[in-house]
Design an enzyme around this catalytic site. Structure first.
Site, PDB file in Angstrom:
ATOM      1  N   GLU A  56     -17.773  36.542 -14.081  1.00 31.43           N
ATOM      2  CA  GLU A  56     -16.256  36.505 -13.902  1.00 31.43           C
ATOM      3  C   GLU A  56     -15.514  36.361 -12.255  1.00 31.43           C
ATOM      4  O   GLU A  56     -16.041  37.097 -11.459  1.00 31.43           O
ATOM      5  CB  GLU A  56     -15.385  37.457 -14.460  1.00 31.43           C
ATOM      6  CG  GLU A  56     -13.939  37.498 -14.473  1.00 31.43           C
ATOM      7  CD  GLU A  56     -13.366  38.805 -15.065  1.00 31.43           C
ATOM      8  OE1 GLU A  56     -13.168  38.966 -16.479  1.00 31.43           O
ATOM      9  OE2 GLU A  56     -12.772  39.647 -14.220  1.00 31.43           O
ATOM     10  N   THR A 109     -10.147  34.092 -13.945  1.00 30.48           N
ATOM     11  CA  THR A 109      -9.131  35.017 -14.605  1.00 30.48           C
ATOM     12  C   THR A 109      -7.609  34.158 -14.657  1.00 30.48           C
ATOM     13  O   THR A 109      -7.693  33.087 -13.726  1.00 30.48           O
ATOM     14  CB  THR A 109      -9.133  36.496 -14.121  1.00 30.48           C
ATOM     15  OG1 THR A 109      -8.802  36.069 -12.772  1.00 30.48           O
ATOM     16  CG2 THR A 109     -10.316  37.051 -14.418  1.00 30.48           C
ATOM     17  N   TYR A 110      -6.786  34.748 -15.110  1.00 29.86           N
ATOM     18  CA  TYR A 110      -5.453  34.182 -15.155  1.00 29.86           C
ATOM     19  C   TYR A 110      -4.405  35.326 -15.181  1.00 29.86           C
ATOM     20  O   TYR A 110      -4.286  36.439 -15.923  1.00 29.86           O
ATOM     21  CB  TYR A 110      -5.250  33.385 -16.674  1.00 29.86           C
ATOM     22  CG  TYR A 110      -4.048  32.624 -16.635  1.00 29.86           C
ATOM     23  CD1 TYR A 110      -3.926  31.411 -16.430  1.00 29.86           C
ATOM     24  CD2 TYR A 110      -2.626  33.090 -17.144  1.00 29.86           C
ATOM     25  CE1 TYR A 110      -2.875  30.734 -16.594  1.00 29.86           C
ATOM     26  CE2 TYR A 110      -1.696  32.350 -17.448  1.00 29.86           C
ATOM     27  CZ  TYR A 110      -1.598  31.079 -16.998  1.00 29.86           C
ATOM     28  OH  TYR A 110      -0.657  30.303 -17.292  1.00 29.86           O
ATOM     29  N   ALA A 152      -1.140  37.886 -14.714  1.00 31.60           N
ATOM     30  CA  ALA A 152      -0.094  38.374 -15.568  1.00 31.60           C
ATOM     31  C   ALA A 152       1.083  37.383 -15.418  1.00 31.60           C
ATOM     32  O   ALA A 152       1.436  37.241 -14.429  1.00 31.60           O
ATOM     33  CB  ALA A 152       0.121  39.836 -15.384  1.00 31.60           C
ATOM     34  N   HIS A 191      -9.516  31.369 -18.286  1.00 37.01           N
ATOM     35  CA  HIS A 191      -8.668  32.502 -19.240  1.00 37.01           C
ATOM     36  C   HIS A 191      -7.156  31.837 -19.398  1.00 37.01           C
ATOM     37  O   HIS A 191      -6.675  31.375 -18.452  1.00 37.01           O
ATOM     38  CB  HIS A 191      -8.611  33.823 -18.350  1.00 37.01           C
ATOM     39  CG  HIS A 191      -9.922  34.491 -18.291  1.00 37.01           C
ATOM     40  ND1 HIS A 191      -9.825  35.944 -18.147  1.00 37.01           N
ATOM     41  CD2 HIS A 191     -11.032  34.259 -18.124  1.00 37.01           C
ATOM     42  CE1 HIS A 191     -11.167  36.424 -18.087  1.00 37.01           C
ATOM     43  NE2 HIS A 191     -11.976  35.235 -17.904  1.00 37.01           N
ATOM     44  N   ARG A 210      -4.033  37.790 -25.305  1.00 36.96           N
ATOM     45  CA  ARG A 210      -2.465  37.967 -25.305  1.00 36.96           C
ATOM     46  C   ARG A 210      -2.024  38.357 -23.813  1.00 36.96           C
ATOM     47  O   ARG A 210      -0.996  38.039 -23.370  1.00 36.96           O
ATOM     48  CB  ARG A 210      -2.158  39.009 -26.077  1.00 36.96           C
ATOM     49  CG  ARG A 210      -0.572  39.240 -26.181  1.00 36.96           C
ATOM     50  CD  ARG A 210      -0.009  39.942 -27.667  1.00 36.96           C
ATOM     51  NE  ARG A 210      -0.478  41.515 -27.344  1.00 36.96           N
ATOM     52  CZ  ARG A 210       0.282  42.271 -28.033  1.00 36.96           C
ATOM     53  NH1 ARG A 210       1.026  41.852 -29.008  1.00 36.96           N
ATOM     54  NH2 ARG A 210       0.098  43.636 -27.951  1.00 36.96           N
ATOM     55  N   GLY A 211      -2.703  38.805 -22.988  1.00 37.68           N
ATOM     56  CA  GLY A 211      -2.329  39.424 -21.666  1.00 37.68           C
ATOM     57  C   GLY A 211      -1.684  40.623 -21.686  1.00 37.68           C
ATOM     58  O   GLY A 211      -0.979  41.146 -22.654  1.00 37.68           O
ATOM     59  N   ASP A 212      -1.543  41.254 -20.444  1.00 37.55           N
ATOM     60  CA  ASP A 212      -0.827  42.487 -20.096  1.00 37.55           C
ATOM     61  C   ASP A 212       0.412  42.010 -19.465  1.00 37.55           C
ATOM     62  O   ASP A 212       0.613  41.172 -18.656  1.00 37.55           O
ATOM     63  CB  ASP A 212      -1.643  43.209 -19.112  1.00 37.55           C
ATOM     64  CG  ASP A 212      -2.911  43.795 -19.819  1.00 37.55           C
ATOM     65  OD1 ASP A 212      -2.800  44.020 -20.865  1.00 37.55           O
ATOM     66  OD2 ASP A 212      -3.912  43.906 -18.929  1.00 37.55           O
ATOM     67  N   GLN A 257     -14.155  43.847 -23.079  1.00 35.73           N
ATOM     68  CA  GLN A 257     -13.925  44.750 -21.992  1.00 35.73           C
ATOM     69  C   GLN A 257     -14.810  45.635 -21.310  1.00 35.73           C
ATOM     70  O   GLN A 257     -15.868  46.081 -21.924  1.00 35.73           O
ATOM     71  CB  GLN A 257     -12.630  45.855 -22.477  1.00 35.73           C
ATOM     72  CG  GLN A 257     -11.995  46.533 -21.561  1.00 35.73           C
ATOM     73  CD  GLN A 257     -11.163  47.684 -22.029  1.00 35.73           C
ATOM     74  OE1 GLN A 257     -11.430  48.348 -22.887  1.00 35.73           O
ATOM     75  NE2 GLN A 257      -9.735  47.365 -21.884  1.00 35.73           N
TER      76      GLN A 257
END
Length: 322
Positions: free
Chosen positions: A27, A58-59, A61, A86, A116-118, A191
């Protein structure tokens, strides 16, 4: 019109012949500055040479790295590296999500990790859907599946060995995970975790709840520990736990001074990740997914311990990779 080269589907890459004992993947995060970008490209080239199965990007927030994610992913795909992008729902309307996904499709990025994301700023804050947006990851998967330009997309999701911290219990977490798999996700990446039993029980409960969809590949997410403070922070953000036995080993290595004894802490971290990887290989994990923070050395050391990479460091001659 230029032909867009199609990416190998991540779910298919797990079935391909690999030079190591098991496929491995890594990643990356979109770089924040020029120096970080140079480190990323060096890492990408090194992992390419080591035979990485796929890389993910990664993407941030709320879409905070939207343009950089697309640019970095597009460049990684030309290395060539099978590239997984992502995608989160935070701060995006349905129209914005469609536009972004069309952008991915237009440059041949057909591997998508649907999340969904944080919430931006505070990952543990209340999750509030964007007006005109989507509420659940399963809806994102259904949306992608409905778009004609996405017929070649291969979709993955996140899974949670200890259960998602927003789920009421493991039964509820199992229900949500299966809903995403039934919607069209082909695999999941977990995770990070540090107790193999959590991974095995996740695999067991999904398969028991649904022998068809619950047996799709579960890729374990691993992060070689190089800092006690860093891993504590990561686990706090993830709503997951650091096993007491592992924390005891790390504290013993720190000997009251994390800065002075950082090399000893790191040595324990590499040992632990190697031990985990050996067990996961023995248990039939389909791939080992390393969260690298855009660095090579720690992951390569683990791979070397597994007999899957050359040694790292001065004195190894041609065995040293960049």
């Amino acid at each position: 019109m230029a032909t867009i080269r199609r990416q190998v589907a991540v779910s298919e890459s797990l079935k391909l012949t690999t030079p190591g004992r098991v496929p491995f993947s890594v990643e990356f995060m979109p770089p924040r500055d020029d120096a970080a970008e140079q480190r990323l490209w060096g890492a990408a080239e090194a992992f390419h040479d080591l035979g990485v199965s796929f890389v993910s990007v990664t993407y941030g927030a709320g879409g905070s790295t939207r343009e950089r994610t697309l640019r970095v992913a597009e460049q990684l795909a030309t290395k060539p590296l099978t590239t997984l992008v992502h995608m989160t729902l935070v701060n995006h309307t349905v129209d914005e999500i469609k536009e972004l996904i069309r952008n991915f499709a237009s440059v041949g990025l057909t591997n998508l990790l649907a999340l969904r994301g944080d919430p931006p700023g505070d990952p543990n804050a209340e999750w509030i859907p964007t007006e005109g947006g989507l509420l659940y990851t399963s809806e994102l998967i259904e949306l992608v599946k409905s778009m004609p330009e996405c017929e070649d997309f291969d979709i993955g999701i996140a899974s949670f060995p200890e259960g998602h911290y927003r789920a009421a219990d493991l039964e509820a977490d199992t229900t949500y995970t299966l809903k995403k798999l039934r919607a069209g996700a082909e695999y999941s990446i977990t995770q990070m975790f540090f107790d193999i039993e959590h991974y095995l029980r996740l695999r067991d409960r999904l398969a028991a709840a649904d022998p068809e969809y619950g047996t799709k590949p579960i890729i374990p997410g691993l992060m070689p520990i190089t800092s006690l403070r860093g891993v504590r922070r990561q686990m706090e953000l993830a709503g997951a736990s650091l096993p007491a036995s592992l924390e005891k080993r790390l504290l013993a290595a720190a000997a009251g001074d994390e800065v002075k004894n950082k090399a000893a802490i790191r040595e324990v971290g590499i040992e632990v990740t190697t031990e985990m990887a050996e067990r996961l290989i023995a248990e039939g994990a389909p791939d080992l997914h390393f969260m690298t923070m855009n660095n090579v050395r720690a992951t390569q050391e683990v791979l070397h311990n597994l007999g899957m990479a050359p040694a790292w460091g001065p004195g190894y001659g041609h065995d040293m990779v960049r």
